[in-house]
Design a protein around this motif. Structure first.
Motif, PDB file in Angstrom:
ATOM      1  N   UNK A  46      -0.678  -5.238   8.974  1.00  0.00           N
ATOM      2  CA  UNK A  46       0.118  -3.964   8.161  1.00  0.00           C
ATOM      3  C   UNK A  46       1.517  -4.030   8.915  1.00  0.00           C
ATOM      4  N   UNK A  47       2.629  -3.672   8.183  1.00  0.00           N
ATOM      5  CA  UNK A  47       3.832  -3.321   8.718  1.00  0.00           C
ATOM      6  C   UNK A  47       3.906  -2.099   8.951  1.00  0.00           C
ATOM      7  N   UNK A  48       5.193  -1.497   9.684  1.00  0.00           N
ATOM      8  CA  UNK A  48       5.222  -0.072  10.556  1.00  0.00           C
ATOM      9  C   UNK A  48       5.413   0.778   9.292  1.00  0.00           C
ATOM     10  N   UNK A  58       3.605   6.634  13.881  1.00  0.00           N
ATOM     11  CA  UNK A  58       4.978   5.680  13.392  1.00  0.00           C
ATOM     12  C   UNK A  58       4.529   4.334  13.404  1.00  0.00           C
ATOM     13  N   UNK A  59       3.451   3.957  13.347  1.00  0.00           N
ATOM     14  CA  UNK A  59       2.968   2.358  13.121  1.00  0.00           C
ATOM     15  C   UNK A  59       2.134   2.405  11.768  1.00  0.00           C
ATOM     16  N   UNK A  60       2.128   1.064  11.416  1.00  0.00           N
ATOM     17  CA  UNK A  60       1.107   0.989  10.296  1.00  0.00           C
ATOM     18  C   UNK A  60      -0.537   0.814  11.058  1.00  0.00           C
ATOM     19  N   UNK A  61      -1.301   0.829   9.913  1.00  0.00           N
ATOM     20  CA  UNK A  61      -2.679   0.614  10.779  1.00  0.00           C
ATOM     21  C   UNK A  61      -2.669  -0.878  11.274  1.00  0.00           C
ATOM     22  N   UNK A  62      -3.662  -0.731  12.413  1.00  0.00           N
ATOM     23  CA  UNK A  62      -4.108  -2.172  12.958  1.00  0.00           C
ATOM     24  C   UNK A  62      -5.511  -2.383  12.839  1.00  0.00           C
ATOM     25  N   UNK A  84       0.694  -1.197  -0.042  1.00  0.00           N
ATOM     26  CA  UNK A  84      -0.068  -0.107  -0.180  1.00  0.00           C
ATOM     27  C   UNK A  84       0.751   1.183   0.123  1.00  0.00           C
ATOM     28  N   UNK A  89       3.738   0.850   3.001  1.00  0.00           N
ATOM     29  CA  UNK A  89       3.532  -0.104   3.930  1.00  0.00           C
ATOM     30  C   UNK A  89       2.934  -1.601   3.086  1.00  0.00           C
TER      31      UNK A  89
END
Lengths: 109, 113
Positions: free
Chosen positions: A99-101, B40-44, A36, A86
């Protein structure tokens, strides 16, 4: 545990240089993998998915099950490629997406 | 081109208050997702609906968060009471089905003071 790891928070390359954004995953089955992208002031959107085997905006990604990787590559980076990328995994059971960071790509002129 | 709509775009609240976010998916999309994205993180994923049914809410803090999609169309995510750690971007997405491309809304940025 299901996990997506993007080891680089920031990647900076010059225009015209090759770029590779790394993604490693942890999953016991055969996942579906995605990249993404989020351009500045735009929504998160799908760039590509591995089952499509497409090249989108010059980007490709190859699933390597042996190394559990799904790295995103482009041979010649453009300034408009600057964005947040992402990597994501969808499990084949409940179709949950993880998802990754993210990696911020900055393409310098 | 049809898009996922979310409101409000920004919300500032004090801890212990209640907040609610609304999402209107693309017409005809059966699957709706709520994600939380901490800086700073991806979607959860918090919760995933198939029509009006919850198919995954394993990461939803159910003591304070609730989500509903009563008619299988739009959806509301509620937090009561809000805590400082809830400050984040809340993203809604929708797709035709569970294996289809997800389309994301612009998000609601929540700040809890």
């Amino acid at each position: 545990a299901q996990r997506v790891t993007q080891p680089e928070k920031l990647l900076s390359v010059f225009k015209g240089a090759p770029v590779e954004l790394k993604c490693n995953y942890s999953y016991s089955g055969s996942p579906e993998l995605f990249w993404y992208v989020q351009y500045s002031r735009q929504r998160l959107q799908l760039l590509l998915r591995h089952i499509s085997r497409e090249s989108i905006k010059g980007f490709t990604a190859d699933l390597n099950k042996g190394e559990t990787s799904f790295h995103l590559k482009k041979p010649f980076a453009q300034e408009e490629d600057s964005a947040m990328y992402y990597c994501a995994l969808q499990n084949t059971g409940g179709f949950k997406t993880i998802f990754g960071a993210g990696t911020r790509l900055f393409v310098k002129a | 081109e049809a898009e996922v709509a979310q409101s409000p775009r920004y919300k500032i609240t004090e801890k212990s208050q209640a907040v609610a976010f609304w999402c209107d998916p693309i017409s005809g999309h059966a699957t709706l997702y709520w994600y939380r994205q901490i800086l700073g993180q991806g979607p959860e994923l918090l919760v995933q609906f198939q029509d009006e049914s919850v198919v995954d809410d394993s990461q939803l803090p159910k003591d304070r968060f609730s989500a509903e999609r009563l008619k299988g169309v739009d959806s509301t995510l509620k937090i009561q009471p809000a805590e400082l750690g809830d400050s984040a971007m809340y993203l809604c997405a929708s797709s035709l089905g569970q294996r289809e491309t997800q389309y994301f809304g612009p998000g609601t940025r929540l700040l809890v003071l």
